[in-house]
Each structure stands twice: as C-alpha cells, then as structure tokens.
Design an enzyme around this catalytic site. Structure first.
Site, mmCIF file in Angstrom:
data_model
loop_
_atom_site.group_PDB
_atom_site.id
_atom_site.type_symbol
_atom_site.label_atom_id
_atom_site.label_comp_id
_atom_site.label_asym_id
_atom_site.label_seq_id
_atom_site.Cartn_x
_atom_site.Cartn_y
_atom_site.Cartn_z
ATOM 1 N N HIS A 1 0.835 -1.121 0.046
ATOM 2 C CA HIS A 1 0.158 0.238 0.063
ATOM 3 C C HIS A 1 0.888 1.147 -0.078
ATOM 4 O O HIS A 1 1.887 1.251 0.508
ATOM 5 C CB HIS A 1 -0.998 0.005 1.124
ATOM 6 C CG HIS A 1 -0.286 -0.226 2.375
ATOM 7 N ND1 HIS A 1 0.244 -1.373 3.032
ATOM 8 C CD2 HIS A 1 -0.014 0.829 3.252
ATOM 9 C CE1 HIS A 1 0.584 -1.192 4.221
ATOM 10 N NE2 HIS A 1 0.503 0.152 4.514
ATOM 11 N N HIS B 1 0.506 5.396 0.857
ATOM 12 C CA HIS B 1 -0.055 6.214 1.597
ATOM 13 C C HIS B 1 -0.117 7.619 0.686
ATOM 14 O O HIS B 1 1.037 8.050 0.281
ATOM 15 C CB HIS B 1 0.625 6.640 3.112
ATOM 16 C CG HIS B 1 0.484 5.405 4.005
ATOM 17 N ND1 HIS B 1 -0.188 5.486 5.110
ATOM 18 C CD2 HIS B 1 1.247 4.408 4.232
ATOM 19 C CE1 HIS B 1 0.036 4.260 6.073
ATOM 20 N NE2 HIS B 1 0.935 3.764 5.243
HETATM 21 P P1 AMP Z 1 1.702 0.579 7.389
HETATM 22 O O1 AMP Z 1 1.753 -0.876 7.223
HETATM 23 O O2 AMP Z 1 2.854 1.078 8.357
HETATM 24 O O3 AMP Z 1 1.590 1.580 6.313
HETATM 25 O O4 AMP Z 1 0.321 1.002 8.323
HETATM 26 C C1 AMP Z 1 -0.797 0.371 8.057
HETATM 27 C C2 AMP Z 1 -1.847 1.629 7.827
HETATM 28 O O5 AMP Z 1 -3.250 0.954 7.747
HETATM 29 C C3 AMP Z 1 -1.832 2.608 8.968
HETATM 30 O O6 AMP Z 1 -1.776 3.631 8.787
HETATM 31 C C4 AMP Z 1 -3.182 2.201 9.617
HETATM 32 O O7 AMP Z 1 -3.933 3.188 10.118
HETATM 33 C C5 AMP Z 1 -4.210 1.749 8.534
HETATM 34 N N1 AMP Z 1 -5.351 0.940 8.593
HETATM 35 C C6 AMP Z 1 -5.052 -0.207 9.251
HETATM 36 N N2 AMP Z 1 -6.354 -0.981 9.249
HETATM 37 C C7 AMP Z 1 -7.115 -0.193 8.520
HETATM 38 C C8 AMP Z 1 -8.355 -0.425 7.991
HETATM 39 N N3 AMP Z 1 -9.074 -1.456 8.379
HETATM 40 N N4 AMP Z 1 -9.027 0.491 7.139
HETATM 41 C C9 AMP Z 1 -8.111 1.537 6.849
HETATM 42 N N5 AMP Z 1 -6.956 1.626 7.314
HETATM 43 C C10 AMP Z 1 -6.204 0.885 7.964
#
Ligand code: AMP
Length: 138
Positions: free
Chosen positions: A102, A104
């Site tokens: 993913h 951001h």
């Molecule tokens: P990272 O893997 O460090 O990029 O972090 C995962 C990101 O996913 C974090 O910013 C969380 O806030 C976000 N996140 C976790 N669960 C969900 C969800 N169910 N829906 C949307 N975002 C999420």
C-alpha cells in the site's frame, strides 16, 4: 516472506471488511486510512496479492503509482492542499504493519505537521472526506 491471504487489506478487497472506498479501477483499489495522519489520508493498493514493494511486479507498481498520481491530484483539489506527501513501508523494520502493498497519500498544508499515528477518526468525518474526494474525481 510470503503473502498472507488473511491480511486486513485482502479482506477489504474481498468485501469481508468494510472500508471508506474512494476509487477503483482494473488493477487498483483506494480507501481512506481509518487512523488518518492528515485530512484525506488515503491508501492505494493493487487488487492482486503483493506483500510489499519487495515482491510486487512492475505491472502492480505501475498501476498503483498511476492511481497514486490520479488521487494525489484529486486530493489537492478536494482538500485545498498545498502539497502531497507519499509514504510506503516495507517489512517490520521498514515500518510496515499491514502486509499487502500500500502507498499512503497525505494531503498537506504548509506549517501543519502530520498527526501522530494510531488515532481512529470519527465515522462521519471520514464519510465527509469520501464525499469530497468523490466530488473531486467527477
Ligand atoms: P503501514 O503498514 O505501516 O503502512 O500501516 C498500515 C496503515 O493502515 C496504518 O496507517 C493504519 O492506520 C491503516 N489501517 C489499518 N487498518 C485499516 C483499515 N481497516 N482500514 C483503513 N486503514 C487501516
């Protein structure tokens, strides 16, 4: 490291978990981060499995980045942003917490720091942000 079919974003893609959907095309899907570090903070993912940048194929990367660019431009309009920050984390040591590739997208305003991670946003605020993004994409 292999792909975990039960990760949260795989479940969102499968429709098994809800999300604040922003956009989808043949190869990608985008939704709001539920713990936004800025208003309009969204995530772009490939529809096909990839753990992160280290195992993704070039087609997945190209599709994801095309959507990142499209949604960044829309977010500039939707949030009257002054700029966009892109973040992308790989493996635990690289800051990754969810193991489906993913990217951001964070709309930014001059002089405004990112909020600390980990605070869930109110549902009605997130719904309002979805509406703003969808309007900007029309
Ligand atoms: P990272 O893997 O460090 O990029 O972090 C995962 C990101 O996913 C974090 O910013 C969380 O806030 C976000 N996140 C976790 N669960 C969900 C969800 N169910 N829906 C949307 N975002 C999420």
């Amino acid at each position: 490291m292999s792909y975990d079919n039960d990760n949260i974003f795989a479940k969102i893609l499968a429709g098994e978990l809800p999300c604040y959907k922003i956009y989808e095309d043949e190869g990608t899907f985008a939704f709001l981060d539920i713990m936004p570090r800025a208003d309009g903070h969204l995530l772009v993912i490939p529809k096909t499995p990839a753990r992160n940048l280290l195992d993704a194929n070039p087609d997945q990367m190209a599709a994801v980045m095309a959507t990142v660019q499209k949604l960044s431009k829309a977010a500039m309009r939707a949030f009257a942003a002054g700029g966009i920050t892109i973040q992308q984390f790989n493996e635990a040591a690289g800051g990754q917490e969810v193991y489906h590739l993913h990217v951001h997208v964070l709309p930014r305003h001059k002089g405004q720091a990112l909020r600390p991670p980990g605070t869930m946003a109110d549902a009605d605020i997130l719904s309002g942000h979805v509406e703003k993004m969808r309007a900007a994409l029309e």
